[in-house]
Design a protein around this motif. Structure first.
Motif, PDB file in Angstrom:
ATOM      1  N   ALA A 244       6.842  -1.303  28.734  1.00 51.25           N
ATOM      2  CA  ALA A 244       6.981   0.102  28.347  1.00 51.25           C
ATOM      3  C   ALA A 244       6.003   0.456  27.226  1.00 51.25           C
ATOM      4  N   GLY A 245       5.861  -0.450  26.258  1.00 56.32           N
ATOM      5  CA  GLY A 245       4.928  -0.210  25.158  1.00 56.32           C
ATOM      6  C   GLY A 245       3.486  -0.133  25.617  1.00 56.32           C
ATOM      7  N   PHE A 246       3.090  -1.062  26.486  1.00 55.26           N
ATOM      8  CA  PHE A 246       1.722  -1.009  27.014  1.00 55.26           C
ATOM      9  C   PHE A 246       1.504   0.250  27.848  1.00 55.26           C
ATOM     10  N   GLY A 247       2.485   0.578  28.687  1.00 54.87           N
ATOM     11  CA  GLY A 247       2.333   1.732  29.574  1.00 54.87           C
ATOM     12  C   GLY A 247       2.192   3.042  28.828  1.00 54.87           C
ATOM     13  N   VAL A 248       3.060   3.297  27.866  1.00 53.39           N
ATOM     14  CA  VAL A 248       2.987   4.559  27.142  1.00 53.39           C
ATOM     15  C   VAL A 248       1.730   4.622  26.272  1.00 53.39           C
ATOM     16  N   THR A 249       1.287   3.507  25.756  1.00 52.04           N
ATOM     17  CA  THR A 249       0.070   3.510  24.940  1.00 52.04           C
ATOM     18  C   THR A 249      -1.147   3.835  25.785  1.00 52.04           C
ATOM     19  N   VAL A 250      -1.227   3.268  26.974  1.00 54.96           N
ATOM     20  CA  VAL A 250      -2.343   3.585  27.879  1.00 54.96           C
ATOM     21  C   VAL A 250      -2.318   5.058  28.244  1.00 54.96           C
ATOM     22  N   ASP A 251      -1.141   5.574  28.593  1.00 56.90           N
ATOM     23  CA  ASP A 251      -1.037   6.987  28.972  1.00 56.90           C
ATOM     24  C   ASP A 251      -1.378   7.920  27.817  1.00 56.90           C
ATOM     25  N   LEU A 252      -0.863   7.625  26.636  1.00 57.26           N
ATOM     26  CA  LEU A 252      -1.142   8.481  25.484  1.00 57.26           C
ATOM     27  C   LEU A 252      -2.614   8.444  25.087  1.00 57.26           C
TER      28      LEU A 252
END
Length: 168
Positions: free
Chosen positions: A112-120
């Motif tokens: 979740a942390g990697f995913g939201v960071t990539v998206d943001l």
């Protein structure tokens, strides 16, 4: 034959203890990095905005998984110290299922942390907002959580091998 079994048992206990220390330390550092992740950005009109990790649900979920993983790691670390002092086996079934469950929880938190960071970072890339420090800390926290997951997954494997030995 009994001597090699006790040597294997001692080495697996030592490996488990070291991995539990690593899992606790990595998840604690991950917690500190994520909890202090705040950035103040200025746009083209000199308007300031403050972004904190709490502003994003995925980072909140990541925080929850870190807290759960850190608490479990500390609990198991204390239990393994008590078992080493008393010379007992401990609760191997609880460790077996607990390590499996917590490793999956930590893995989803890191994802979740990697995913939201990539998206943001993709969304804010063309806006002129310099949030690179925020994203670097988020990546660092997710990476540390991923390493804590790996330690817990290895503990799960070790505890899977310890269960049949106990019943013999």
């Amino acid at each position: 034959m009994a001597q090699s079994s006790s040597a294997t048992s001692a080495s697996s206990r030592t490996a488990s203890f070291i991995l539990r220390i690593l899992a606790f330390a990595l998840s604690l550092i991950s917690l500190i990095v994520l909890a202090t992740n705040t950035v103040i950005v200025t746009d083209y009109d000199y308007n300031e905005a403050k972004f904190r990790f709490q502003d994003f649900y995925a980072y909140r979920y990541m925080l929850a998984t870190i807290v759960i993983g850190t608490a479990y790691s500390l609990l198991q670390l204390v239990a393994s110290i008590c078992n080493a002092i008393s010379g007992g086996e401990g609760m191997l079934v609880l460790a077996f299922f607990g390590d499996k469950f917590i490793s999956y929880v930590m893995a989803t938190g890191a994802a979740a942390g990697f995913g939201v960071t990539v998206d943001l970072s993709r969304v804010t890339g063309g806006t002129g907002l310099d949030m690179s420090n925020f994203f670097e800390k988020a990546y660092a926290s997710a990476s540390l959580l991923l390493l804590a997951f790996i330690c817990t997954a290895l503990l799960s494997i070790i505890s899977a091998f310890a269960l049949p030995r106990r019943s013999l």
